[in-house]
Scaffold this motif. Structure first.
Motif, PDB file in Angstrom:
ATOM      1  N   GLU A   1       0.831  -1.205   0.000  1.00  0.00           N
ATOM      2  CA  GLU A   1       0.000   0.000   0.000  1.00  0.00           C
ATOM      3  C   GLU A   1       0.865   1.256   0.000  1.00  0.00           C
ATOM      4  O   GLU A   1       0.578   2.237  -0.684  1.00  0.00           O
TER       5      GLU A   1
ATOM      6  N   ILE B   1       2.257   1.699  -3.494  1.00  0.00           N
ATOM      7  CA  ILE B   1       1.236   2.258  -4.393  1.00  0.00           C
ATOM      8  C   ILE B   1       1.107   3.764  -4.166  1.00  0.00           C
ATOM      9  O   ILE B   1       1.049   4.542  -5.118  1.00  0.00           O
ATOM     10  N   ALA B   2       1.090   4.171  -2.903  1.00  0.00           N
ATOM     11  CA  ALA B   2       0.987   5.601  -2.591  1.00  0.00           C
ATOM     12  C   ALA B   2       2.206   6.359  -3.105  1.00  0.00           C
ATOM     13  O   ALA B   2       2.081   7.458  -3.661  1.00  0.00           O
ATOM     14  N   THR B   3       3.381   5.779  -2.948  1.00  0.00           N
ATOM     15  CA  THR B   3       4.610   6.425  -3.413  1.00  0.00           C
ATOM     16  C   THR B   3       4.612   6.527  -4.932  1.00  0.00           C
ATOM     17  O   THR B   3       4.988   7.559  -5.499  1.00  0.00           O
ATOM     18  N   GLN B   4       4.162   5.465  -5.607  1.00  0.00           N
ATOM     19  CA  GLN B   4       4.105   5.491  -7.073  1.00  0.00           C
ATOM     20  C   GLN B   4       3.099   6.536  -7.550  1.00  0.00           C
ATOM     21  O   GLN B   4       3.355   7.251  -8.522  1.00  0.00           O
ATOM     22  N   LYS B   5       1.980   6.660  -6.860  1.00  0.00           N
ATOM     23  CA  LYS B   5       0.984   7.673  -7.220  1.00  0.00           C
ATOM     24  C   LYS B   5       1.573   9.071  -7.033  1.00  0.00           C
ATOM     25  O   LYS B   5       1.396   9.950  -7.874  1.00  0.00           O
ATOM     26  N   GLU B   6       2.308   9.273  -5.943  1.00  0.00           N
ATOM     27  CA  GLU B   6       2.961  10.558  -5.701  1.00  0.00           C
ATOM     28  C   GLU B   6       3.958  10.881  -6.813  1.00  0.00           C
ATOM     29  O   GLU B   6       4.032  12.010  -7.290  1.00  0.00           O
TER      30      GLU B   6
ATOM     31  N   THR C   1       3.881   9.767  -9.933  1.00  0.00           N
ATOM     32  CA  THR C   1       3.120  10.051 -11.153  1.00  0.00           C
ATOM     33  C   THR C   1       2.522  11.443 -11.097  1.00  0.00           C
ATOM     34  O   THR C   1       2.586  12.196 -12.074  1.00  0.00           O
ATOM     35  N   ASP C   2       1.951  11.800  -9.947  1.00  0.00           N
ATOM     36  CA  ASP C   2       1.375  13.136  -9.790  1.00  0.00           C
ATOM     37  C   ASP C   2       2.451  14.211  -9.931  1.00  0.00           C
ATOM     38  O   ASP C   2       2.240  15.240 -10.560  1.00  0.00           O
TER      39      ASP C   2
ATOM     40  N   THR D   1       3.370  14.495 -13.623  1.00  0.00           N
ATOM     41  CA  THR D   1       2.282  15.133 -14.366  1.00  0.00           C
ATOM     42  C   THR D   1       2.270  16.627 -14.102  1.00  0.00           C
ATOM     43  O   THR D   1       2.151  17.427 -15.031  1.00  0.00           O
TER      44      THR D   1
END
Length: 127
Positions: free
Chosen positions: A60, A63-68, A70-71, A74
């Motif tokens: 988890e 996943i949060a680190t990968q989302k960070e 990507t954000d 972007t």
């Protein structure tokens, strides 16, 4: 090194420090992606040992680190796109200004040449 290791907190603290001092957006993205990959590897090690709850928590976090990451990328691309548009607009304005300056210079040269011709004509008539 997995979360239950004694110095794991030092590892995560160093990761946070590296992120804090990173000013390049692309490098920050790479660090975050690397940290997410490390969390996944750590989770795999915990799964091998049968520690599924700890592995789930690490996944988890990954996943949060990968989302960070990507954000962050972007957002960086959006800012870069805005900067590119502003640069292009400034270049267009500069081009228009340069064109206008060239036209003004040509007009001044033509006027000056016309005045010189008229002055010479005036001298010729007077003589």
């Amino acid at each position: 090194m997995v979360p239950r290791d004694f110095f794991y907190f030092v590892k995560t603290m160093m990761e946070k420090v590296r992120l804090a001092v990173t000013v390049d957006d692309y490098k920050e993205f790479r660090l975050l992606a690397d940290y997410a990959a490390e969390r996944i590897a750590e989770a795999n090690a915990l799964l091998v040992e049968g520690k599924t709850d700890e592995a789930t928590a690490l996944l988890e976090e990954a996943i949060a680190t990968q989302k960070e990451a990507t954000d962050s990328l972007t957002e960086s691309e959006e800012i870069a796109g805005e900067d590119t548009e502003a640069t292009e607009e400034a270049a267009d304005e500069t081009e228009v200004t340069e064109d206008q300056a060239a036209e003004d210079t040509e007009a001044t040269v033509e006027t000056t040449e016309g005045e010189e011709v008229a002055a010479e004509d005036g001298k010729t008539e007077d003589e």
